[in-house]
Design an enzyme around this catalytic site. Structure first.
Site, mmCIF file in Angstrom:
data_model
loop_
_atom_site.group_PDB
_atom_site.id
_atom_site.type_symbol
_atom_site.label_atom_id
_atom_site.label_comp_id
_atom_site.label_asym_id
_atom_site.label_seq_id
_atom_site.Cartn_x
_atom_site.Cartn_y
_atom_site.Cartn_z
ATOM 1 N N HIS A 146 -12.805 -3.078 8.487
ATOM 2 C CA HIS A 146 -13.404 -1.848 9.021
ATOM 3 C C HIS A 146 -14.152 -2.108 10.326
ATOM 4 O O HIS A 146 -15.128 -1.442 10.641
ATOM 5 C CB HIS A 146 -14.314 -1.184 7.972
ATOM 6 C CG HIS A 146 -13.532 -0.572 6.844
ATOM 7 N ND1 HIS A 146 -12.952 0.675 6.927
ATOM 8 C CD2 HIS A 146 -13.190 -1.063 5.635
ATOM 9 C CE1 HIS A 146 -12.314 0.937 5.803
ATOM 10 N NE2 HIS A 146 -12.422 -0.098 5.001
ATOM 11 N N THR A 147 -13.699 -3.094 11.041
ATOM 12 C CA THR A 147 -14.266 -3.379 12.364
ATOM 13 C C THR A 147 -13.332 -2.919 13.481
ATOM 14 O O THR A 147 -13.781 -2.696 14.604
ATOM 15 C CB THR A 147 -14.519 -4.893 12.536
ATOM 16 O OG1 THR A 147 -13.356 -5.588 12.075
ATOM 17 C CG2 THR A 147 -15.718 -5.355 11.740
ATOM 18 N N SER A 200 -0.059 -3.196 4.602
ATOM 19 C CA SER A 200 0.497 -2.641 5.842
ATOM 20 C C SER A 200 2.008 -2.514 5.874
ATOM 21 O O SER A 200 2.656 -2.858 6.864
ATOM 22 C CB SER A 200 0.033 -3.469 7.049
ATOM 23 O OG SER A 200 -1.337 -3.377 7.164
ATOM 24 N N SER A 214 3.365 0.269 6.100
ATOM 25 C CA SER A 214 3.640 1.304 7.102
ATOM 26 C C SER A 214 3.667 0.725 8.520
ATOM 27 O O SER A 214 4.542 1.051 9.312
ATOM 28 C CB SER A 214 2.643 2.462 6.992
ATOM 29 O OG SER A 214 1.342 1.999 7.194
ATOM 30 N N GLU A 271 1.298 6.201 13.689
ATOM 31 C CA GLU A 271 0.455 6.232 12.481
ATOM 32 C C GLU A 271 -0.664 7.274 12.633
ATOM 33 O O GLU A 271 -0.908 8.091 11.759
ATOM 34 C CB GLU A 271 -0.148 4.840 12.258
ATOM 35 C CG GLU A 271 -1.075 4.731 11.068
ATOM 36 C CD GLU A 271 -0.344 4.489 9.765
ATOM 37 O OE1 GLU A 271 0.691 3.801 9.780
ATOM 38 O OE2 GLU A 271 -0.804 4.998 8.725
ATOM 39 N N ASP A 281 -3.385 -3.528 12.099
ATOM 40 C CA ASP A 281 -2.169 -3.739 11.304
ATOM 41 C C ASP A 281 -0.939 -3.893 12.189
ATOM 42 O O ASP A 281 -0.127 -4.794 12.003
ATOM 43 C CB ASP A 281 -1.955 -2.565 10.333
ATOM 44 C CG ASP A 281 -3.167 -2.312 9.460
ATOM 45 O OD1 ASP A 281 -4.051 -3.194 9.409
ATOM 46 O OD2 ASP A 281 -3.238 -1.241 8.835
ATOM 47 N N TYR A 317 -11.548 6.905 4.031
ATOM 48 C CA TYR A 317 -11.374 6.160 5.281
ATOM 49 C C TYR A 317 -11.844 7.024 6.456
ATOM 50 O O TYR A 317 -12.616 6.591 7.312
ATOM 51 C CB TYR A 317 -9.907 5.762 5.451
ATOM 52 C CG TYR A 317 -9.642 4.838 6.619
ATOM 53 C CD1 TYR A 317 -9.651 3.461 6.457
ATOM 54 C CD2 TYR A 317 -9.389 5.338 7.893
ATOM 55 C CE1 TYR A 317 -9.404 2.606 7.523
ATOM 56 C CE2 TYR A 317 -9.146 4.501 8.965
ATOM 57 C CZ TYR A 317 -9.156 3.132 8.774
ATOM 58 O OH TYR A 317 -8.921 2.301 9.842
#
Ligand code: GLA
Length: 380
Positions: A30-31, A121, A123, A155, A167, A216
């Protein structure tokens, strides 16, 4: 394999093939959407594409994994509510054309073995693999970083998930036996060798939470809120990346509790990534493991994106001999944990954690021992 499937389905040799892996993040969670640092690596699971041109503007896309096929025209590419698996490819087509790469109709087959909805990941591997496929088929110039940005755009804007760039970057530019140290602000990166004496053991909680996406989005907004509050405290920053730990603590009493805790996670996690890279480069694996453990605690307490299942997997792993560090990986609320384990202990850890988890929670989680692998454009 995908080559053969294409031949069976379309009765001809493909003109182009491509391959892009999933990823596991070692530290730096989450950075990325806060302009920060991450340290992922590609895994030895990938999505593969094979295809050939058509003389018109129709794309025929077949998914081996879903055993389903869609057709659409490049002249107008709508979001597909029924075959949602096709949207990653559709998004890539749409933005390639929008950004000036004229495509042509094609018959395309794709499929792979990246576990889906598991935080590994899959996706991004479809998006990067799709960009790589078109680039190989049509031979247009496209720098890796531009391909990565475009894959992320698919995405964010087409699929509608406001994720960062980690990702797609890891899927494209990771290198075998290395971790990828990426600065998500300027996209500079460095490959850091992973010791041959350790393995990445990954446990899949099997939990696919609808909550994951909405929460998220909430986290992304909370980080923006924290930035706004810090700015109003006369801190000249653009993102949480710019915040020093001491500057944050000096203003702790003037932030609301949620903003403070979210900011604390991001600010401390960025420090941990920098330290982890140093630890890896100096061969200090125990220190690296301790940083992974600290990352999990911060994600659990301050960022609140772990889950009981992930916490249990982490706890069980930490009690195993040979485990250097254990943490949740990816967005959270389900998905996987990643463990750095001494090579000789990896098989035992793999089996024991599954056994104990099954005893405790009534089902056996999937597990993997991944090799750090080449991204789609490794070496470019
Ligand atoms: C998801 C997103 C990434 C990143 C992680 C959390 O995997 O796609 O961009 O934000 O969550 O680190």
């Amino acid at each position: 394999m995908i080559h053969q499937t294409f031949k069976e389905l379309f009765g001809a040799e493909p003109e182009a093939v491509s391959r892009a892996p999933g990823r596991v993040n070692l530290i730096g969670e989450h950075t990325d959407y806060n302009d920060g640092f991450v340290l992922p690596t590609a895994i030895d699971r990938a999505t593969e594409f094979a295809g050939r041109r058509r003389s018109d503007r129709t794309v025929v896309l077949y998914s081996v994994d879903f055993e389903a096929r869609v057709e659409f025209s490049l002249d107008s590419i709508p979001f597909d509510r029924e075959h949602t698996w096709s949207n990653y490819f559709r998004g890539v087509c749409k933005y390639l054309e929008e950004e000036g790469h004229r495509l042509c109709g094609a018959e395309v087959v794709f499929g792979g073995n990246v576990p889906r909805e598991s935080g590994l990941s899959s996706s991004a591997s479809v998006e990067v693999g799709a960009v790589a496929f078109w680039r190989t088929l049509l031979g247009f110039p496209l720098a890796p970083r531009d391909g990565i940005r475009l894959a992320r755009r698919a995405e964010n804007q087409f699929v509608g998930v406001p994720s960062g760039i980690m990702d797609q970057f890891a899927s494209a530019l990771s290198r075998r036996n290395h971790a990828l140290f990426l600065d998500c602000r300027d996209l500079s990166y460095r490959h850091v060798p992973l010791s041959q004496g350790v393995r990445m053991v990954v446990f899949n909680s099997g939990v696919k939470r609808a909550l994951a996406q909405s929460e998220y989005e909430v986290r992304v907004r909370q980080c923006q809120q924290a930035v706004a509050q810090l700015q109003s405290e006369r801190l000249a920053i653009h993102s949480l990346r710019d915040v020093e730990p001491v500057a944050l603590e000096a203003r702790a009493g003037r932030l609301d509790d949620v903003s403070l805790r979210r900011a604390r996670h991001v600010v401390s996690e960025n420090q941990r990534v920098l330290e982890a890279v140093q630890a890896l480069e100096q061969g200090e694996l125990a220190r690296f493991g301790a940083l992974m453990n600290a990352s999990h605690e911060s994600l659990r307490k301050d960022y609140e994106v772990s889950s009981p299942e992930l916490d249990t997997l982490v706890e069980l792993a930490r009690n195993q001999p040979g485990v250097l560090g254990a943490r949740m990986t990816g967005a959270g609320f389900g998905g996987c944990t990643v463990n750095l384990v001494h090579a000789e202990a990896a098989e035992a850890v793999y089996k024991n954690v599954q056994d104990e988890y099954a005893r405790k929670r009534g089902y056996r989680p999937e597990a993997y021992i991944f090799q750090a692998s080449d991204g789609a454009w490794a070496g470019e």
